[in-house]
Each structure stands twice: as structure tokens, then as C-alpha cells.
Design a protein around this motif. Structure first.
Motif, mmCIF file in Angstrom:
data_model
loop_
_atom_site.group_PDB
_atom_site.id
_atom_site.type_symbol
_atom_site.label_atom_id
_atom_site.label_comp_id
_atom_site.label_asym_id
_atom_site.label_seq_id
_atom_site.Cartn_x
_atom_site.Cartn_y
_atom_site.Cartn_z
ATOM 1 N N ASN A 12 0.825 -1.212 0.000
ATOM 2 C CA ASN A 12 0.000 0.000 0.000
ATOM 3 C C ASN A 12 0.860 1.264 0.000
ATOM 4 O O ASN A 12 0.612 2.215 0.732
ATOM 5 C CB ASN A 12 -0.960 0.015 1.203
ATOM 6 C CG ASN A 12 -2.092 1.017 1.013
ATOM 7 O OD1 ASN A 12 -2.516 1.306 -0.104
ATOM 8 N ND2 ASN A 12 -2.586 1.559 2.119
ATOM 9 N N MET A 13 1.896 1.250 -0.858
ATOM 10 C CA MET A 13 2.789 2.392 -0.997
ATOM 11 C C MET A 13 2.670 2.958 -2.403
ATOM 12 O O MET A 13 2.374 2.227 -3.352
ATOM 13 C CB MET A 13 4.243 1.974 -0.720
ATOM 14 C CG MET A 13 4.464 1.426 0.677
ATOM 15 S SD MET A 13 6.158 0.831 0.943
ATOM 16 C CE MET A 13 7.040 2.387 1.049
ATOM 17 N N ASN A 14 2.909 4.272 -2.532
ATOM 18 C CA ASN A 14 2.864 4.918 -3.838
ATOM 19 C C ASN A 14 4.148 4.597 -4.593
ATOM 20 O O ASN A 14 5.246 4.939 -4.139
ATOM 21 C CB ASN A 14 2.712 6.433 -3.663
ATOM 22 C CG ASN A 14 2.604 7.159 -4.989
ATOM 23 O OD1 ASN A 14 3.579 7.277 -5.709
ATOM 24 N ND2 ASN A 14 1.413 7.639 -5.297
ATOM 25 N N VAL A 15 4.033 3.951 -5.734
ATOM 26 C CA VAL A 15 5.228 3.475 -6.447
ATOM 27 C C VAL A 15 6.079 4.630 -6.980
ATOM 28 O O VAL A 15 7.309 4.528 -7.040
ATOM 29 C CB VAL A 15 4.833 2.505 -7.580
ATOM 30 C CG1 VAL A 15 4.141 3.235 -8.731
ATOM 31 C CG2 VAL A 15 6.051 1.742 -8.089
ATOM 32 N N THR A 16 5.447 5.751 -7.335
ATOM 33 C CA THR A 16 6.216 6.917 -7.790
ATOM 34 C C THR A 16 7.067 7.477 -6.655
ATOM 35 O O THR A 16 8.239 7.819 -6.855
ATOM 36 C CB THR A 16 5.278 8.011 -8.328
ATOM 37 O OG1 THR A 16 4.556 7.501 -9.457
ATOM 38 C CG2 THR A 16 6.055 9.245 -8.738
ATOM 39 N N THR A 17 6.502 7.533 -5.456
ATOM 40 C CA THR A 17 7.265 7.986 -4.290
ATOM 41 C C THR A 17 8.447 7.067 -4.035
ATOM 42 O O THR A 17 9.552 7.520 -3.716
ATOM 43 C CB THR A 17 6.353 8.030 -3.049
ATOM 44 O OG1 THR A 17 5.260 8.917 -3.299
ATOM 45 C CG2 THR A 17 7.116 8.502 -1.824
ATOM 46 N N CYS A 18 8.236 5.768 -4.196
ATOM 47 C CA CYS A 18 9.319 4.796 -4.013
ATOM 48 C C CYS A 18 10.423 5.007 -5.045
ATOM 49 O O CYS A 18 11.615 4.940 -4.728
ATOM 50 C CB CYS A 18 8.780 3.369 -4.122
ATOM 51 S SG CYS A 18 7.596 2.935 -2.822
ATOM 52 N N ALA A 19 10.024 5.266 -6.296
ATOM 53 C CA ALA A 19 11.002 5.465 -7.365
ATOM 54 C C ALA A 19 11.798 6.749 -7.162
ATOM 55 O O ALA A 19 12.993 6.808 -7.454
ATOM 56 C CB ALA A 19 10.294 5.496 -8.720
ATOM 57 N N LEU A 20 11.155 7.780 -6.636
ATOM 58 C CA LEU A 20 11.824 9.065 -6.440
ATOM 59 C C LEU A 20 12.734 9.083 -5.223
ATOM 60 O O LEU A 20 13.770 9.752 -5.220
ATOM 61 C CB LEU A 20 10.773 10.176 -6.287
ATOM 62 C CG LEU A 20 10.026 10.616 -7.543
ATOM 63 C CD1 LEU A 20 8.904 11.568 -7.168
ATOM 64 C CD2 LEU A 20 10.971 11.286 -8.535
ATOM 65 N N ASN A 21 12.363 8.352 -4.187
ATOM 66 C CA ASN A 21 13.022 8.518 -2.891
ATOM 67 C C ASN A 21 13.655 7.266 -2.321
ATOM 68 O O ASN A 21 14.246 7.312 -1.241
ATOM 69 C CB ASN A 21 12.008 9.065 -1.871
ATOM 70 C CG ASN A 21 11.390 10.370 -2.318
ATOM 71 O OD1 ASN A 21 12.086 11.291 -2.694
ATOM 72 N ND2 ASN A 21 10.064 10.429 -2.305
ATOM 73 N N GLY A 22 13.552 6.125 -3.030
ATOM 74 C CA GLY A 22 13.970 4.850 -2.448
ATOM 75 C C GLY A 22 15.444 4.729 -2.135
ATOM 76 O O GLY A 22 15.838 4.358 -1.045
ATOM 77 N N GLY A 23 16.305 5.055 -3.079
ATOM 78 C CA GLY A 23 17.744 4.939 -2.851
ATOM 79 C C GLY A 23 18.282 3.534 -3.028
ATOM 80 O O GLY A 23 17.534 2.565 -3.176
#
Length: 355
Positions: free
Chosen positions: A286-297
Motif C-alpha cells: 500500500n505504498m505509492n510506487v512513484t514515491t518509491c522510485a523518487l526517494n527509495g535509494g
């Protein structure tokens, strides 16, 4: 074998005696007070990283061979990010009494596998004891012609923003490993409260089922430095105007480039390269995949800018995607969503010193 049986110098001999230098710039490697290097016609690039147990890695879910491989690759990646060629490496380790000689053999096997992959010589280092867990400090040395070095501060208005590979996979792999670790320890606690020895014995042999999620796990525990992209850029005669590797997240790295280049940017959500397993895992958690791509590291992909005149050449590159463009500084650094809205980019990636 207990490490104390070998002692510090015995351990160093045990791990490094068969290392043979392969670079002409390595005049003398392990075995003296200093390594001796010679770079007559090139600029020397030096990078270093510290990896601390409990902060940067967790031995619950990464074995020492993979840890050695990852420790080397994250440093090699920094040399590539300057458009350089990695040549030598110095490795220092602080470890507690819970480790055996065989553990260090596993660590060095991974380390040497990564170095062999890119022709890097291990030329020295140090070992000492630790009361607080395993600590790893690695310095990588590389070379580049002065005119070939790419800094973060060279991006210009209208340059294209490019990224190799895909984004967010390593972060999703970490989230999966952390979830399984939490579930495992919850089950252990319950079994201990009930004094259920049979359950504890079964849990000791427990292995999570990662079927269908192998890619994101590998991206977390076995990252790859993108020297192949550097080679392809050289083949196509493309010199990036600015470049970084993505260790702390795309948004953080892109803002570093914009700050040092005194520019803004536009990155388009619809162009962000995301692997299928990353998207599935983000949905499952239940996470936003765009947020993960931008901030994951920890993707260790290359983020670079090129002149708009190199657009057709970049299109020839396999596993590279144009995700946006550089703008004037006054226009800010923005993410353009799929429906055309603009939101300011925030540096929300990995920050080890943040509370």
C-alpha cells in the motif's frame, strides 16, 4: 577457525596473499606500510564509504559474501559516476569476537568477485576489533583524463535528464526483507513466551518464500555498478554535462545536480522507469510506487544530463531513459504528474544523520 589463532597480520596474509595486481598503475599492493601507485598522465579519483552494522546493513538478511560484494560495488559506482575508471581499493574492517575466519573468507570472496568484475586491485587496508558490531570502511581509487571528468555542477538549461536501469527496486527489496524479519521475530517471541521448543527449532530453519520477488531482493543485496553505461557513453562519443549515481534516491540526487549547476528541472512521472516486481510490491505494501522510485535509494543507477543535441544518440542506448530536462533556476525543480500537475521535488531519500 577463531581469528585470534591467526592474529591481525596472519589474517591479512590469509585473505590477501594470492591477490595479484592487474593494473599498470599498481606498482606495489598489499604487504608493506603503503601501497605504491603511479598515475603519470591521468587525474586520480578517490572515494570512500563507511558501512555500519545496524545502520547500513542487517546480517539477519544479508550474508557476508553478498555484503562484501555490495561494499565494493557502492564504491566502484562512485568512480563511474565521475566518468572515471576504478583501479585500486583499500579495505578496512572492525569486527567483534562473534566472527570467525570463515566469515571473513566469505566477505572477501564477495569483495573480490566485485573487484574482478571491474578489474580493481585490492592494495591494502586494516583490521581491528569492535565492541559495537561490524564496521566496514572502503576507499576506491580511480583515474580519468582531466577533460573526461564529469562533475555534478555542469548541467545547463535545455539539457536532457537521463537515468539508467529502473528505480525503486532496491527500496522495495528492503521493505520486503524488513517485513519478513519483523514477522520472523514476532513468531520467535510468541514461541518463547509459550516455551514451545519445537516451534523454536522449526523457526531456526525458517526461510521466507520470495518466489516472484527475486529481482527486488537481488537489487537490495547485490547492486551492480553501471560501468557498462559508461562504456556505452564513450562508444557513442557522449560526454554527460553532469552525473551522479543514485544512492540516496532520485529526487535527492537530482536536487544536488540542480543546486550545484544553478538550474531547475522538470521530471515527468510517466517516464520514470519502474520494474514490474517493484510496482507489485508497492501495491502489496500500500505504498505509492512513484514515491518509491523518487526517494527509495540504493539503486546505484546513473543519473546524468546530456546536451539536447545528443538526444538521438541517447535513444540508441539500451537500458537508458530520458525522464525530463533541465530548466532555468528561477523555474524551480518540479515533478510533472501524469495529469500535468506540477509539484516541487523534495529531497526525501536516505539521510543517515536524520533523526
Amino acid at each position: 577457525m577463531d581469528i585470534s589463532k591467526l592474529g591481525e597480520f596472519g589474517l591479512i596474509h590469509h585473505l590477501t596473499d594470492d591477490i595479484q595486481p592487474r593494473n599498470a598503475s599498481t606498482l606495489h599492493g598489499v604487504g608493506d606500510d603503503c601501497a605504491v601507485l603511479h598515475y603519470p598522465d591521468k587525474e586520480v579519483l578517490v572515494t570512500t564509504d563507511m558501512l555500519m552494522e545496524g545502520i547500513h546493513f542487517d546480517l539477519t538478511y544479508i550474508d557476508l559474501q553478498h555484503l562484501g560484494y555490495k561494499s565494493a560495488m557502492v564504491n566502484i559506482s562512485d568512480i563511474f559516476a565521475m566518468n572515471g575508471t576504478p583501479r585500486q581499493m583499500v579495505v578496512s574492517i572492525a569486527l567483534s569476537k562473534r566472527f570467525q575466519v570463515e566469515d571473513l573468507e566469505a566477505f572477501y570472496s564477495g569483495l573480490r568477485l566485485a573487484c574482478d568484475r571491474w578489474g580493481v586491485d585490492i592494495v591494502g587496508g586494516d583490521t581491528t576489533s569492535s565492541y559495537t558490531g561490524l564496521a566496514i570502511s572502503i576507499t576506491c581509487i580511480g583515474e580519468a583524463a582531466r577533460e573526461d571528468i564529469v562533475y555534478r555542477g555542469g548541467a545547463h538549461d535545455t539539457d536532457l535528464i537521463c537515468v539508467s536501469g529502473n528505480l525503486g527496486a532496491a527500496y522495495m527489496g528492503l521493505q520486503l526483507l524488513e517485513r519478513e524479519k519483523t514477522v520472523y521475530y514476532q513468531q520467535v517471541d510468541e514461541a518463547r513466551k509459550k516455551n514451545n521448543q519445537q516451534a523454536l527449532a522449526q523457526l531456526a530453519q525458517f526461510q521466507p518464500d520470495f518466489a516472484g520477488k527475486e529481482y527486488i531482493i537481488e537489487r537490495q543485496i547485490k547492486p551492480e555498478a553501471r560501468g557498462d553505461i559508461i562504456s556505452r557513453l564513450r562508444e557513442l562519443n557522449i560526454r554527460p554535462t553532469a552525473m551522479m549515481d543514485i544512492s540516496d534516491g532520485l529526487s535527492s540526487e537530482l536536487l544536488h545536480i540542480c543546486e550545484q549547476s544553478h538550474c531547475g528541472c522538470r521530471v515527468y512521472e510517466k517516464t520514470l522507469p519502474i520494474d514490474y516486481q517493484t510496482a507489485v510490491m508497492a501495491e502489496e505494501l500500500n505504498m505509492n510506487v512513484t514515491t518509491c522510485a523518487l526517494n527509495g535509494g540504493e539503486d546505484y543507477e546513473l543519473l546524468f544530463t546530456v546536451s539536447i543535441g545528443d538526444y538521438e544518440k541517447v535513444q540508441e542506448m539500451e537500458d537508458v531513459k530520458v525522464i525530463g530536462h533541465i530548466t532555468a533556476e528561477r523555474l524551480g525543480s518540479m515533478l510533472v504528474t501524469r495529469d500535468g500537475q506540477e509539484f516541487e521535488l523534495k529531497a526525501q531519500g536516505w539521510n543517515p544523520l536524520k533523526k
